[in-house]
Enzyme design. Structure first.
Site, short mmCIF file in Angstrom:
data_model
loop_
_atom_site.label_atom_id
_atom_site.label_comp_id
_atom_site.label_asym_id
_atom_site.label_seq_id
_atom_site.Cartn_x
_atom_site.Cartn_y
_atom_site.Cartn_z
CD GLU A 1 49.75 -8.62 13.17
OE1 GLU A 1 48.99 -8.08 12.36
OE2 GLU A 1 50.75 -9.27 12.79
CG LEU B 1 42.62 -17.95 21.70
CD1 LEU B 1 41.42 -18.44 22.49
CD2 LEU B 1 43.43 -16.97 22.54
CB CYS C 1 50.17 -12.56 23.90
SG CYS C 1 49.62 -10.90 23.49
NE ARG D 1 65.61 -14.52 28.52
CZ ARG D 1 64.40 -14.58 28.00
NH1 ARG D 1 64.14 -15.39 27.00
NH2 ARG D 1 63.44 -13.84 28.48
P1 NAD Z 1 48.36 -2.37 24.33
O1 NAD Z 1 47.90 -2.35 25.72
O2 NAD Z 1 49.77 -2.03 23.99
O3 NAD Z 1 47.43 -1.34 23.49
C1 NAD Z 1 46.06 -1.27 23.57
C2 NAD Z 1 45.64 0.19 23.48
O4 NAD Z 1 44.21 0.25 23.38
C3 NAD Z 1 46.01 1.03 24.71
O5 NAD Z 1 46.84 2.10 24.31
C4 NAD Z 1 44.66 1.50 25.26
O6 NAD Z 1 44.69 2.84 25.77
C5 NAD Z 1 43.78 1.45 24.03
N1 NAD Z 1 42.34 1.36 24.32
C6 NAD Z 1 41.71 0.51 25.15
N2 NAD Z 1 40.38 0.71 25.11
C7 NAD Z 1 40.16 1.72 24.23
C8 NAD Z 1 38.99 2.36 23.75
N3 NAD Z 1 37.78 1.99 24.15
N4 NAD Z 1 39.15 3.34 22.85
C9 NAD Z 1 40.37 3.72 22.43
N5 NAD Z 1 41.51 3.13 22.83
C10 NAD Z 1 41.41 2.14 23.73
O7 NAD Z 1 47.98 -3.78 23.75
P2 NAD Z 1 48.69 -4.58 22.53
O8 NAD Z 1 49.91 -5.26 23.00
O9 NAD Z 1 48.76 -3.68 21.35
O10 NAD Z 1 47.62 -5.72 22.27
C11 NAD Z 1 46.36 -5.44 21.66
C12 NAD Z 1 45.71 -6.76 21.27
O11 NAD Z 1 46.51 -7.42 20.30
C13 NAD Z 1 45.54 -7.76 22.41
O12 NAD Z 1 44.32 -8.44 22.22
C14 NAD Z 1 46.69 -8.71 22.23
O13 NAD Z 1 46.39 -9.99 22.72
C15 NAD Z 1 46.83 -8.75 20.74
N6 NAD Z 1 48.19 -9.08 20.25
C16 NAD Z 1 49.30 -8.52 20.83
C17 NAD Z 1 50.55 -8.79 20.31
C18 NAD Z 1 51.79 -8.18 20.90
O14 NAD Z 1 52.86 -8.54 20.47
N7 NAD Z 1 51.72 -7.28 21.88
C19 NAD Z 1 50.68 -9.60 19.19
C20 NAD Z 1 49.54 -10.14 18.61
C21 NAD Z 1 48.29 -9.87 19.14
C1 UGA Z 2 54.28 -14.15 20.54
C2 UGA Z 2 54.15 -14.92 19.23
O1 UGA Z 2 55.45 -15.34 18.80
C3 UGA Z 2 53.52 -14.06 18.14
O2 UGA Z 2 53.32 -14.82 16.97
C4 UGA Z 2 52.19 -13.52 18.65
O3 UGA Z 2 51.61 -12.66 17.70
C5 UGA Z 2 52.40 -12.78 19.95
O4 UGA Z 2 53.01 -13.67 20.92
C6 UGA Z 2 51.14 -12.30 20.57
O5 UGA Z 2 50.06 -12.82 20.31
O6 UGA Z 2 51.29 -11.39 21.38
P1 UGA Z 2 55.96 -12.33 21.51
O7 UGA Z 2 55.34 -12.67 22.80
O8 UGA Z 2 56.04 -10.91 21.11
O9 UGA Z 2 55.17 -13.07 20.32
O10 UGA Z 2 57.45 -12.89 21.45
P2 UGA Z 2 58.04 -14.38 21.28
O11 UGA Z 2 59.20 -14.29 20.38
O12 UGA Z 2 57.00 -15.35 20.92
O13 UGA Z 2 58.59 -14.69 22.74
C7 UGA Z 2 57.72 -14.94 23.82
C8 UGA Z 2 58.51 -15.36 25.02
O14 UGA Z 2 59.04 -16.69 24.85
C9 UGA Z 2 59.73 -14.48 25.30
O15 UGA Z 2 59.87 -14.28 26.69
C10 UGA Z 2 60.89 -15.29 24.75
O16 UGA Z 2 62.09 -14.98 25.36
C11 UGA Z 2 60.43 -16.70 25.09
N1 UGA Z 2 61.04 -17.72 24.21
C12 UGA Z 2 60.77 -17.74 22.89
C13 UGA Z 2 61.88 -18.67 24.77
O17 UGA Z 2 62.11 -18.67 25.99
N2 UGA Z 2 62.43 -19.63 23.97
C14 UGA Z 2 62.18 -19.67 22.64
O18 UGA Z 2 62.71 -20.57 21.96
C15 UGA Z 2 61.33 -18.70 22.10
#
Ligand code: NAD
Ligand code: UGA
Length: 463
Positions: A162, A222, A277, A443
Site C-alpha cells: 500500500e 521498502l 513507516c 514546519r
Molecule cells: P495498525 O497498527 O494501525 O493496524 C494493524 C492492526 O492489525 C491492529 O489494529 C492490530 O490489532 C491488528 N492485528 C495484529 N495482529 C492481528 C491478528 N493476528 N489478527 C487480527 N488482527 C491483528 O497498522 P497500520 O498503520 O495499518 O499498518 C499496517 C501495515 O501496513 C504495516 O505493515 C505498515 O508498514 C503498512 N503500511 C502502513 C501505512 C500507513 O500509512 N500507516 C501505509 C502503507 C503501508
Molecule cells: C509515507 C509514504 O508517503 C507513503 O507512500 C507510504 O505508503 C507510507 O509512508 C507508509 O508506508 O506508511 P506517511 O508516512 O503517511 O506516508 O506520510 P508522508 O506524507 O510520507 O510524511 C512522512 C513524514 O515526512 C511526515 O512527518 C512529514 O511531515 C515528513 N515530510 C514529508 C517532510 O518533512 N517533508 C516533506 O517534504 C515531506
C-alpha cells in the site's frame, strides 16, 4: 476467479481505509475487516460515523456509504477467513524490539500468526494478499506455512503493498499513482494476479496497475519509502547548511525542484520526518542488506535515519540555546503533536523526541493539537521509558484551546503543519506571552516577516 468475498485481517490505518474504498467502489464484493482489538472494531462500528478510530479527510463519508451494505467490521476472524476467497493481511509489522535483529528487523510475529490462522481455518482454495509492508522474500515464509496444512487447500500468495500517505489516504486510494501487484510467474499465479487486477479495475485505470514478480513487489515498497525519506533527509541536511550561509532552504528547494528530473514534491525542510513507516522500513532495508553482507548499501541507507535523528535533536538544541541555555521550569508550547497534518496518528512524530529532549532540561511543555488528546501524548512519552510516567505527567499539560496553550509561555514550537496554525491571531498570542516571545517554526508554515513585525523572535528551519 471472480472475487465476491474479501476478508482483511487488521483494521488499522491501512486495513480500514483501503477496505472501505474497495467496498465503496465494488458494491458487488462483500468486504469484512477483522481485528483482535475489540475496542477498535467497536469504534469502526460506532453509530456516529465521525467516531471511527482513524481520522482521514473524507473517510467517514466513504465508511458511512458502504458500512452495513457490503462493508463489515468484526472480531470474528475465523468466520471471515472461512467465507472469503481473498484474504488481505494488513497487520502491523513494527521494528523488532527483542532477540536477533533487535531495533532493525521487521517483527513478523503478527504476520506469521495470521498465516497460521488462515492455514488452520481454510477449507477451500484462497488467495492471500500481503498488504502489510514486508521484507523481501516474506511470501516464501508465508507460503511454507500455508503449504504445510495437509488439508489439500491451495493458496496463492500475492504482494500488493500500500502506498497511501496518511492525511490523504482517501484521495490516494481513489486515484493512486499506481497499484502494484506481485505474484508467482506461473499459470496459477497469473490467475490470482488477474483476480486482484479485476478488483482494482473497478476504479483504477488499467495502465496504473503494475504487475511484477513477488520479490520485486515486496522490495519496491521498502525502496519507495527509502527514496521518499531520503529526499526529506537530503533537504534537511541542506537546511543546516542554509542556516550557516544565509541561503534560504525554501528558495533552494524551489530552485532545484523546478528541474523536472528532480521534481518539486517532498522537498519541504522540517523538524524531521515521523510516521510509523519511514524509519521502520529503512531500518528493515538496512537489516536485509547487512544480512546479505552488503555493508556499503546498508550504511548508505542508514545515513537517512542518522540525518533525521540529527535534525530532531538540532531543533531541540536550538530552542535551548536561544532561550539563554536554560529552559528549566519555562513554559514551552507545542503547536501540533501528530507526525503530519490531517491525521490523528502520532507514531514516531518528531514532537515526541523534541518534547523528551526538552523535559530532560526540565522544561514544562504545553501541547495543543487539533486531533490528538492528552492520553495519547502521555502514552507516546511514556513509551520512550526515559523517566517515570509520573514525572512525564508533571511536565506536560494539554490544552483544547490554542490561545490558552500559548498564554504566559516563553516560547512556541510548531511541530505539525496544521493549516489552522497559519490563521491564528498571532498578535493576540504575542500579547499574552512572556517577552522576549520566541517562536520556533519546525514546519516553515508561518510568515517570518509578519511574525517579526509583531515582535516575535522568530526562527524557522533552513533560514
Ligand atoms: P495498525 O497498527 O494501525 O493496524 C494493524 C492492526 O492489525 C491492529 O489494529 C492490530 O490489532 C491488528 N492485528 C495484529 N495482529 C492481528 C491478528 N493476528 N489478527 C487480527 N488482527 C491483528 O497498522 P497500520 O498503520 O495499518 O499498518 C499496517 C501495515 O501496513 C504495516 O505493515 C505498515 O508498514 C503498512 N503500511 C502502513 C501505512 C500507513 O500509512 N500507516 C501505509 C502503507 C503501508
Ligand atoms: C509515507 C509514504 O508517503 C507513503 O507512500 C507510504 O505508503 C507510507 O509512508 C507508509 O508506508 O506508511 P506517511 O508516512 O503517511 O506516508 O506520510 P508522508 O506524507 O510520507 O510524511 C512522512 C513524514 O515526512 C511526515 O512527518 C512529514 O511531515 C515528513 N515530510 C514529508 C517532510 O518533512 N517533508 C516533506 O517534504 C515531506
Amino acid at each position: 476467479m471472480k472475487i465476491t468475498n474479501i476478508c482483511c485481517i487488521g483494521a488499522g490505518y491501512v486495513g480500514g481505509p483501503t477496505m472501505a474504498v474497495i467496498a465503496q467502489k465494488c458494491p458487488h464484493i462483500k468486504v469484512t475487516v477483522v481485528d483482535l482489538n475489540e475496542e477498535r472494531i467497536a469504534k469502526w462500528n460506532d453509530k456516529d460515523v465521525n467516531n471511527i478510530p482513524v481520522y482521514e479527510p473524507g473517510l467517514s463519508e466513504v465508511v458511512g456509504e458502504a458500512r452495513g451494505r457490503n462493508l463489515f467490521f468484526s472480531t470474528q476472524v475465523d468466520q471471515a477467513i472461512d467465507e472469503a476467497q481473498m484474504i488481505f493481511i494488513s497487520v502491523n509489522t513494527p521494528t523488532k524490539m527483542y532477540g536477533l535483529g533487535k531495533g532493525m528487523a521487521a517483527d513478523l510475529k503478527y504476520i506469521e500468526l495470521c498465516a497460521r490462522q488462515i492455514a488452520r481455518v481454510s477449507k477451500n482454495d484462497k488467495i492471500v494478499v500481503e498488504k502489510s509492508t514486508l521484507p523481501v522474500r516474506t511470501a516464501e515464509a508465508i507460503k511454507n506455512i500455508l503449504d504445510n496444512t495437509g488439508n489439500g487447500v491451495q493458496f496463492q500468495i500475492l504482494s500488493n503493498p500500500e502506498f497511501l500517505a496518511e492525511g490523504t489516504a482517501v484521495e490516494d486510494l481513489f486515484m493512486p499513482d499506481r497499484v502494484l501487484i506481485g505474484g508467482d510467474e506461473n499459470d496459477q499465479g497469473r490467475k490470482a494476479i488477474q483476480a486482484l487486477v479485476d478488483v482494482y479495475s473497478n476504479w483504477v485505470p488499467k495502465e496504473r496497475i503494475l504487475t511484477t514478480n513477488l520479490w520485486s513487489s515486496e522490495l519496491s515498497k521498502l525502496t519507495a519509502n527509502a527514496f521518499l525519506a531520503q529526499r526529506v533527509s537530503s533537504i534537511n541536511a541542506i537546511s543546516e547548511l542554509c542556516e550557516k550561509t544565509g541561503a534560504n532552504v525554501s528558495e533552494v528547494a524551489n530552485a532545484i525542484g523546478t528541474d523536472s528530473r528532480i521534481g518539486n514534491k517532498f522537498l519541504k525542510a522540517s523538524v524531521g520526518f515521523g510516521g510509523s513507516c519511514f524509519q521502520k522500513d529503512i531500518l528493515n532495508l538496512v537489516y536485509i542488506c547487512k544480512s546479505f553482507g552488503l555493508n556499503e548499501v546498508a550504511n548508505y541507507w542508514e545515513q537517512v535515519i542518522i540525518m533525521n535523528d540529527h535534525q530532531k535533536r538540532r531543533f531541540s538544541l536550538k530552542i535551548v540555546s536561544s532561550l539563554y541555555n536554560t529552559i528549566a521550569d519555562k513554559k514551552i508550547t507545542f503547536l501540533g503533536w501528530a507526525f503530519k497534518k490531517d491525521t490523528n496518528d502520532t507514531r514516531e512524530s518528531a514532537a515526541i523526541y523534541v518534547a523528551d529532549d526538552l523535559i530532560n532540561e526540565q522544561a514544562n511543555i504545553a501541547v495543543f493539537d487539533p486531533k490528538v488528546d492528552h492520553k495519547q501524548i502521555m502514552s507516546d512519552l511514556n513509551y520512550l521509558e526515559t523517566r517515570t510516567s509520573e514525572e512525564n505527567e508533571k511536565r506536560v499539560v494539554s490544552f483544547s484551546d490554542p490561545y490558552e496553550a500559548c498564554k504566559n509561555s516563553h516560547a512556541i514550537a510548531v511541530l505539525t503543519e496544521w493549516d489552522e496554525f497559519k490563521q491564528y491571531d498571532w498578535q493576540k498570542i504575542y500579547d499574552a506571552m512572556l517577552k522576549p516571545a520566541f517562536v520556533f517554526d519546525g514546519r516553515n508554515i508561518l510568515d517570518a516577516h509578519k511574525m517579526r513585525e509583531i515582535g516575535f523572535v522568530f526562527q524557522s528551519i533552513g533560514t
